[in-house]
Each structure stands twice: as structure tokens, then as C-alpha cells.
Scaffold this active site. Structure first.
Site, PDB file in Angstrom:
ATOM      1  N   SER A 230       3.996  -1.491   4.233  1.00 23.88           N
ATOM      2  CA  SER A 230       4.097  -2.855   4.772  1.00 23.88           C
ATOM      3  C   SER A 230       4.351  -3.853   3.650  1.00 23.88           C
ATOM      4  O   SER A 230       3.676  -3.827   2.620  1.00 23.88           O
ATOM      5  CB  SER A 230       2.803  -3.238   5.502  1.00 23.88           C
ATOM      6  OG  SER A 230       2.535  -2.343   6.538  1.00 23.88           O
TER       7      SER A 230
ATOM      8  N   GLN B 299       0.813  -1.209   0.000  1.00 26.90           N
ATOM      9  CA  GLN B 299       0.000   0.000   0.000  1.00 26.90           C
ATOM     10  C   GLN B 299       0.848   1.261   0.000  1.00 26.90           C
ATOM     11  O   GLN B 299       1.706   1.435   0.867  1.00 26.90           O
ATOM     12  CB  GLN B 299      -0.928   0.003   1.215  1.00 26.90           C
ATOM     13  CG  GLN B 299      -1.916   1.151   1.256  1.00 26.90           C
ATOM     14  CD  GLN B 299      -2.838   1.070   2.466  1.00 26.90           C
ATOM     15  OE1 GLN B 299      -2.368   0.874   3.587  1.00 26.90           O
ATOM     16  NE2 GLN B 299      -4.119   1.192   2.246  1.00 26.90           N
TER      17      GLN B 299
ATOM     18  N   GLU C 231     -12.579  -3.436   4.940  1.00 26.23           N
ATOM     19  CA  GLU C 231     -12.091  -4.333   5.971  1.00 26.23           C
ATOM     20  C   GLU C 231     -13.195  -4.802   6.921  1.00 26.23           C
ATOM     21  O   GLU C 231     -12.956  -5.601   7.809  1.00 26.23           O
ATOM     22  CB  GLU C 231     -10.980  -3.656   6.783  1.00 26.23           C
ATOM     23  CG  GLU C 231      -9.763  -3.345   5.956  1.00 26.23           C
ATOM     24  CD  GLU C 231      -8.667  -2.689   6.770  1.00 26.23           C
ATOM     25  OE1 GLU C 231      -8.014  -3.387   7.555  1.00 26.23           O
ATOM     26  OE2 GLU C 231      -8.465  -1.471   6.616  1.00 26.23           O
TER      27      GLU C 231
ATOM     28  N   GLU D 250      -7.801   8.760  17.696  1.00 30.97           N
ATOM     29  CA  GLU D 250      -8.416  10.091  17.672  1.00 30.97           C
ATOM     30  C   GLU D 250      -9.358  10.232  16.474  1.00 30.97           C
ATOM     31  O   GLU D 250     -10.463  10.782  16.588  1.00 30.97           O
ATOM     32  CB  GLU D 250      -7.328  11.176  17.627  1.00 30.97           C
ATOM     33  CG  GLU D 250      -6.510  11.315  18.901  1.00 30.97           C
ATOM     34  CD  GLU D 250      -5.412  10.261  19.011  1.00 30.97           C
ATOM     35  OE1 GLU D 250      -4.748  10.210  20.052  1.00 30.97           O
ATOM     36  OE2 GLU D 250      -5.217   9.490  18.044  1.00 30.97           O
TER      37      GLU D 250
ATOM     38  N   SER E 241       0.175   6.343   2.970  1.00 32.91           N
ATOM     39  CA  SER E 241       0.768   7.252   3.957  1.00 32.91           C
ATOM     40  C   SER E 241       2.048   7.897   3.444  1.00 32.91           C
ATOM     41  O   SER E 241       2.830   7.277   2.716  1.00 32.91           O
ATOM     42  CB  SER E 241       1.069   6.500   5.255  1.00 32.91           C
ATOM     43  OG  SER E 241      -0.119   6.035   5.854  1.00 32.91           O
TER      44      SER E 241
END
Length: 393
Positions: A161, A126, A249, A378, A129
Site C-alpha cells: 500500500s 509495508q 494497531e 479465518e 505479504s
């Protein structure tokens, strides 16, 4: 919970197949902590599952699936747990990329890309980020330029990852810098190597974690090329496609999500008994707390499955579940370290140049990231506040 006749029939089918085909050497083997030899056997097991038709079972039949529902996925997870063997998948390619292709891809893309995921030809990692775009994914700055029939991508991705094992990167890049934040973003599938096996203008720098492992990389793209036909959902429409990926997911694993936590709990009970810590009333109270938390997880899983069965939106429930298990895991593993006492501060015997914590310490260190990845605690609280409680942004 009565899941219906189709699920009941599927349960019988897969239970019979597992009883005849489960490799004895893979009983109770966790892919996350498998030895190199076990990893090879797990890969063979994955191929066997593919040949038997137990991968991508919710995909339409014309793309290699079986057209089943998330209910059958849940049944499948339960039966693999019952057989004490790993249910191998094709990783993020199967459960993150494929849903985006199925919803947003063209017919030719589906026929070209989906079979390569199922048969293991394409292994994805992926590329979302970035150093300045984690939970605030719309802040991404990686640039994609259209040159002829290609998208040429330059920028940096972080926490990629499994990048060293992958040959494909599903990547977000900004193709229209003048558009508002959530627009002008494109979702593209980028080959990590060229036809001759050389790198597709990518540099992978492993990131060493507290556990001693380096499964993440900082990924630098310096003119990496992907064909325009690998753009999913069209240029500048990547945010909508991303929402499909991030929402995929939910569902199938909910009824067994509590299982590894239950296993950990009973292992901790055994440690407390062996060390004598179970005689301490405070430790017994902590273990009682842990037992109730795992039971709550089990009931939450059943409630989420109920939402799926009745067609209800469960994004907020999924956020509650993510907060619950990730924060529980951190607190529980901290308490297990206290129960273990001085042993928790020691490394197992190993060569002097190695750093390999035991499974309890590794899990405790790994749990520090659980409240960050997949949307921080958060962010999950904001989702619940806005979508359930109706609070202002």
C-alpha cells in the site's frame, strides 16, 4: 467513561487548539476520497499538526513525542471527530514502524530514525505479504544476504500500500534459510531510492483494483541494499519485531471506530427516505439491524479501551472487533446497494476512458477486501478459538 484528570486536561487543550486552527476548507473532507487540491491542503494540515506537537504523542519526549498514553490518543480521535476534521498522522511509519523501533531499536537507531518519521522526511510502506505468504507470513521467501555492511534483498512483495508515495520500505526477509520457519527472519528498513534519486533495485507495478484505483503495487526487489544499521532487533530476530508491529494497531482508535459506520448509517437512512424504500418493512428491519450493529461496535470500543486502561491483554477482543466490523461492512453496503436500486448499477458522468464509481459503490467494492487484509476472518477466528475458547490448534 471517566478517563482521568490528565485526559480531561488534554481534551480541553486540543479542543481549544482545534477551535482556533481547524481549516474551514477541510471540514468533512475524507483523506481517502480527497481531490488532488484537497490532498495538498491535507499535507499542509499534517505539517501544522506536527509543529503543534500533535503527532506521535505517546512517544517518549526525547524522541519528539509527549509521553502520553493511549487514553489521550482516544481523546484526540474523539475531538478531531467532534471538529469534523481529519486527524492526520505519518501513516504506517508512525503507527506500525515506530512502535517496533521504540521496543527493539538501539538508542542510536531511535535518535536517528524516529524524528525522520515525525517530521515527514521518511514515508514508509509495508513489505510483508508475498504471493505465497499472506496470512501465513512465516512462509515468506524473500532472501536477505549480508554483504559487508549491507543487507542485500531479493524477492517479491505484494499488496504494498502507498508504495508509489513512499521512500522507505519496512521489509521482512529470510536471512537464515536453514532455520525453522519463524526464525531466520530479519526486519529491515530499506531505502527505496539511492542518494542520486534512482531506484534502489526496486520495480513497482501498480495493481488495479475493482474500485478503479491502483494504490497497491507488486514490488520486486532485485538486490536492494539496506545498511545493517537499519536492521531492527538484530539479524534473524525479525519475527519478534513483527509481532510488535502487528500488535500496535490496538487501543487509540477504539472509541471512535464506530463513527464512520454511524455516519454511513444515517446517510443510508436519508437515501431510503428519498427513494421511498423506507416504506418497505423489510428495509426498515435491515436499517434497524444496522443501527444495532453500529451501537455494538461503540460498546465494544469502550470495552477494549477499558482493557487497555486496566492493562489486560486484548488481542482476542481485537480479533473479535476486526471480524465484527469487516463482516458488518460487507453486509451493510450490499443492502444499501439494494436500497439504491438501479442507481447503484450506474457510473457517474465522466470521460469515456475513465472508471470512477461513486462513493457508495467504491466503498462496497473496497469492503470485499476488509475480511482479508490485517489478518483474514479465518485467522481471527482461529485466534479467538485458541486464546478464548481454549480449543486445540
Amino acid at each position: 467513561m471517566d478517563l482521568g484528570l490528565v485526559a480531561q486536561s488534554f481534551r480541553g487543550e486540543i479542543r481549544q487548539w482545534l477551535s482556533e486552527n481547524t481549516p474551514a476548507g477541510l471540514i468533512d473532507v475524507d483523506p481517502e476520497s480527497a481531490t488532488p487540491a484537497q490532498t495538498v491542503e491535507l499535507e499542509k494540515w499534517a505539517d501544522q499538526l506536527y509543529r503543534a506537537g500533535y503527532m506521535g504523542i505517546t512517544w517518549p519526549k526525547e524522541y519528539g513525542g509527549r509521553g502520553l498514553s493511549v487514553v489521550e490518543v482516544s481523546v484526540m480521535n474523539e475531538e478531531f471527530d467532534r471538529a469534523r476534521v481529519a486527524r492526520m498522522t505519518r501513516g504506517v511509519g508512525e503507527w506500525l514502524v515506530a512502535p517496533a523501533i521504540l521496543k527493539w531499536g538501539s538508542e542510536s537507531q531511535k535518535k536517528r530514525l524516529l524524528p525522520r518519521i515525525l517530521d515527514g522526511s521518511d514515508v514508509y510502506c509495508q513489505g510483508f505479504s508475498e504471493p505465497g505468504a499472506g496470512s501465513d507470513l512465516a512462509a515468506l521467501s524473500t532472501v536477505g544476504r549480508v554483504e559487508g555492511d549491507d543487507v542485500v534483498i531479493t524477492g517479491q512483495k505484494l499488496w504494498t500500500s502507498g508504495a508509489t508515495r513512499a521512500n522507505m520500505l519496512f521489509c521482512l526477509c529470510r536471512t537464515d534459510p536453514s532455520a525453522p520457519r519463524h526464525r531466520g527472519i530479519t526486519y529491515v528498513l530499506v531505502p527505496m531510492r539511492l542518494a542520486d534519486g534512482s531506484s534502489n533495485a526496486m520495480e513497482l507495478n501498480p495493481i488495479r483494483q475493482m474500485t478503479g484505483e491502483a494504490d497497491f503495487t507488486a514490488t520486486f526487489l532485485d538486490g536492494a541494499r539496506a545498511p545493517l544499521d537499519n536492521v531492527i532487533g538484530g539479524l534473524n530476530n525479525g519475527w519478534q519485531v513483527t509481532m510488535t508491529t502487528l500488535g500496535s494497531e490496538r487501543g487509540g482508535s477504539v472509541t471512535t471506530q464506530h463513527v464512520p459506520f454511524a455516519r454511513e448509517f444515517w446517510q443510508a437512512v436519508e437515501i431510503a427516505r428519498k427513494t421511498g424504500a423506507a416504506e418497505d418493512s423489510r428495509v426498515r428491519q435491515q436499517l434497524a439491524w444496522a443501527f444495532t450493529q453500529v451501537e455494538i461496535m461503540r460498546y465494544q470500543g469502550l470495552a477494549t479501551l477499558g482493557d487497555v486502561l486496566t492493562g489486560k491483554e486484548s488481542d482476542a477482543r481485537a480479533s473479535v472487533n476486526k471480524m465484527f466490523w469487516s463482516e458488518y461492512s460487507q453486509a451493510f453496503l450490499d443492502r444499501v446497494a439494494n436500497i439504491r436500486g438501479a442507481e447503484a448499477m450506474l457510473l457517474p458522468a465522466q470521460p469515456s476512458d475513465s472508471y470512477e464509481p461513486d462513493s457508495w459503490t467504491r466503498n462496497m467494492l473496497q469492503s470485499r477486501s476488509s475480511t482479508i487484509w490485517g489478518g483474514t476472518a479465518e485467522v481471527q477466528r482461529n485466534i479467538v478459538a485458541e486464546r478464548v475458547l481454549g480449543l486445540p490448534r
